[in-house]
Design an enzyme around this catalytic site. Structure first.
Site, PDB file in Angstrom:
ATOM      1  N   TYR A 142       0.819  -1.206   0.000  1.00  0.00           N
ATOM      2  CA  TYR A 142       0.000   0.000   0.000  1.00  0.00           C
ATOM      3  C   TYR A 142       0.860   1.267   0.000  1.00  0.00           C
ATOM      4  O   TYR A 142       0.462   2.293  -0.525  1.00  0.00           O
ATOM      5  CB  TYR A 142      -0.909   0.035   1.239  1.00  0.00           C
ATOM      6  N   LYS A 189       3.366 -15.491   2.954  1.00  0.00           N
ATOM      7  CA  LYS A 189       3.610 -16.254   1.727  1.00  0.00           C
ATOM      8  C   LYS A 189       5.119 -16.466   1.671  1.00  0.00           C
ATOM      9  O   LYS A 189       5.804 -16.050   0.727  1.00  0.00           O
ATOM     10  CB  LYS A 189       3.075 -15.453   0.525  1.00  0.00           C
ATOM     11  N   ASP A 221      -2.644 -18.417   0.953  1.00  0.00           N
ATOM     12  CA  ASP A 221      -3.618 -19.137   0.118  1.00  0.00           C
ATOM     13  C   ASP A 221      -4.325 -20.212   0.938  1.00  0.00           C
ATOM     14  O   ASP A 221      -5.540 -20.383   0.869  1.00  0.00           O
ATOM     15  CB  ASP A 221      -2.954 -19.701  -1.152  1.00  0.00           C
ATOM     16  N   ASP A 245      -6.186  -7.124   4.144  1.00  0.00           N
ATOM     17  CA  ASP A 245      -7.333  -6.495   3.468  1.00  0.00           C
ATOM     18  C   ASP A 245      -8.217  -7.574   2.858  1.00  0.00           C
ATOM     19  O   ASP A 245      -9.435  -7.590   3.056  1.00  0.00           O
ATOM     20  CB  ASP A 245      -6.807  -5.551   2.376  1.00  0.00           C
ATOM     21  N   ASP A 249     -12.116  -9.180   4.362  1.00  0.00           N
ATOM     22  CA  ASP A 249     -13.379  -9.167   3.613  1.00  0.00           C
ATOM     23  C   ASP A 249     -13.954 -10.578   3.571  1.00  0.00           C
ATOM     24  O   ASP A 249     -15.148 -10.789   3.767  1.00  0.00           O
ATOM     25  CB  ASP A 249     -13.162  -8.685   2.163  1.00  0.00           C
TER      26      ASP A 249
HETATM   27  C1  IPM Z   1     -10.394  -1.352   3.922  1.00  0.00           C
HETATM   28  C2  IPM Z   1     -10.634  -0.765   2.548  1.00  0.00           C
HETATM   29  C3  IPM Z   1      -9.457   0.117   2.191  1.00  0.00           C
HETATM   30  C4  IPM Z   1      -8.210  -0.741   2.153  1.00  0.00           C
HETATM   31  C5  IPM Z   1      -9.626   0.900   0.880  1.00  0.00           C
HETATM   32  C6  IPM Z   1     -10.915   1.708   0.854  1.00  0.00           C
HETATM   33  C7  IPM Z   1      -8.446   1.787   0.603  1.00  0.00           C
HETATM   34  O1  IPM Z   1     -10.841  -1.760   1.610  1.00  0.00           O
HETATM   35  O2  IPM Z   1     -10.352  -0.582   4.892  1.00  0.00           O
HETATM   36  O3  IPM Z   1     -10.270  -2.571   4.030  1.00  0.00           O
HETATM   37  O4  IPM Z   1      -7.914  -1.363   1.139  1.00  0.00           O
HETATM   38  O5  IPM Z   1      -7.514  -0.781   3.163  1.00  0.00           O
HETATM   39 MN    MN Z   2     -10.779  -3.766   2.401  1.00  0.00          MN
END
Ligand code: IPM
Ligand code: MN
Length: 355
Positions: A142, A189, A221, A245, A249
């Site tokens: 990032y 990884k 993975d 990240d 999710d």
């Molecule tokens: C999160 C989001 C952010 C990230 C984006 C919006 C930059 O997806 O907070 O997980 O990738 O960190």
């Molecule tokens: Mn995210």
């Protein structure tokens, strides 16, 4: 106690869900005899529209001068399909993390029995799963050097980590594991990436200092697979920025709704609390977004920023009751009855006050 809270609602549904969290904070203050004052500031697309900067200096100052930051979400579709856009709302979020030194992102994954049937996974796999994802937040790809070469036809991002960055986050993860079920999974990884080998090396060096914690090392993975195969395996997971990240999710949808997951970002300056979902632009202004993740982020604020556990618990209990009694938004409602964002916020605030 008296708290100064910086409120950065951001874009999309951000303002609507943050408004409900503010109601919950006010209710906690009324019940427990605290005083909160709020200072609002811009971040994301709304800040770009106003002044061309996704995280203006004055917003940064507001955060630094506060005891905690309550944040909604950033993002606007008008930027999503323009790969050449020079400023993007997401830069505001990244700048905020970097400038506040928020290197640790704590994303607890909890399941609510009443909602496990909404999970894409089999109920018995999910029911009772409860773990903490700790994502490194200010390093890696990032923030590493990135750019274009060959007149734009070659692009690169650098996944760089320094020892001190790995040590401080892995230390935090060991300490969390000690306070929980004493099981830490380091996700990397290391079979391919040099940066991951540094992570693993450092974690292995540190492990003997935490003899009470059982550590395992898992390739990312495989971790992605184990998360859906056997989520109850996990207690504390620690990983680098990009892997974290993606995995969080994935982890969030295990619970049945992304609208339920809160997070805390902690580090060098003021800590920040935010739902893990995004700005959900399709729902903006419709008063339908689920505010529970943001309200639970306010609970984390009491617990992590102010060390007020009972206050955090009061919010959590009210959220749990709204789920039990079905006073929720349409995304998690059963049958016909569902309620608007603001109705859920009012209900939770009233529930906090009633006790
Ligand atoms: C999160 C989001 C952010 C990230 C984006 C919006 C930059 O997806 O907070 O997980 O990738 O960190
Ligand atoms: Mn995210």
């Amino acid at each position: 106690m008296e708290f100064k809270i910086a409120v950065l609602p951001g874009d999309g549904i951000g303002p609507e869900v943050v408004a409900q969290a503010v109601k919950a904070v006010d209710a906690v203050c009324a019940r427990f005899g605290h005083k909160a004052s709020y200072r609002y500031a811009d971040v994301g697309a709304c800040a770009i529209d106003r002044c061309g900067d996704a995280f203006p200096e004055e917003s940064f100052q507001t955060c630094v001068d506060s005891d905690a930051v309550l944040f909604g979400a950033v993002g606007d579709p008008k930027y999503d399909n323009d790969p050449l856009a020079k400023v993007r709302p997401e830069q505001g979020l990244l700048a905020m993390r970097k400038k506040l030194g928020l290197f640790a992102n704590l994303r607890p994954v909890e399941t609510f029995s009443k909602l496990v049937h909404k999970s894409p996974l089999k109920e018995d796999l999910v029911d009772g799963a409860e773990f903490m994802c700790i994502r490194e937040l200010t390093g890696g790809m990032y923030f590493g050097q990135k750019g274009r070469l060959d007149g734009g036809d070659t692009a690169y991002d650098t996944n760089i980590y320094h020892r001190y960055e790995v040590e401080r986050i892995v230390k935090l993860a060991f300490e969390y594991a000690q306070r929980r079920r004493r099981h830490l999974t380091v996700v990397d990884k290391a079979n391919v990436l040099e940066s991951s080998r540094l992570w693993r090396q450092i974690a292995q060096e540190m492990a003997p200092s935490y003899p009470d914690v059982q550590v395992d090392y898992m390739y990312v993975d495989n971790a992605a697979m184990q998360l859906i195969r056997c989520p109850k395996f996990f207690d504390v997971m620690v990983t680098e920025n990009t892997f974290g990240d993606i995995l969080t999710d994935e982890a969030s949808c295990i619970t049945g709704s992304m609208g339920l997951l809160a997070s805390a970002s902690i580090g060098e300056l003021t800590s920040l609390f935010e739902p893990i979902h995004g700005s959900y632009p399709q729902a903006a202004g419709k008063n339908i977004a689920n505010p529970l993740a943001t309200i639970l982020s306010a609970a984390m604020m009491f617990e992590y920023a102010f060390a007020l556990m009972e206050e955090g618990r009061a919010i959590r209990d009210a959220v749990a009751r709204s789920i039990e009694e079905g006073f929720v938004t349409e995304d998690i409602a059963e049958g016909g009855a569902s309620h608007s964002t603001s109705e859920v916020g009012d209900w939770i605030a009233a529930c906090i006050l009633k006790k």
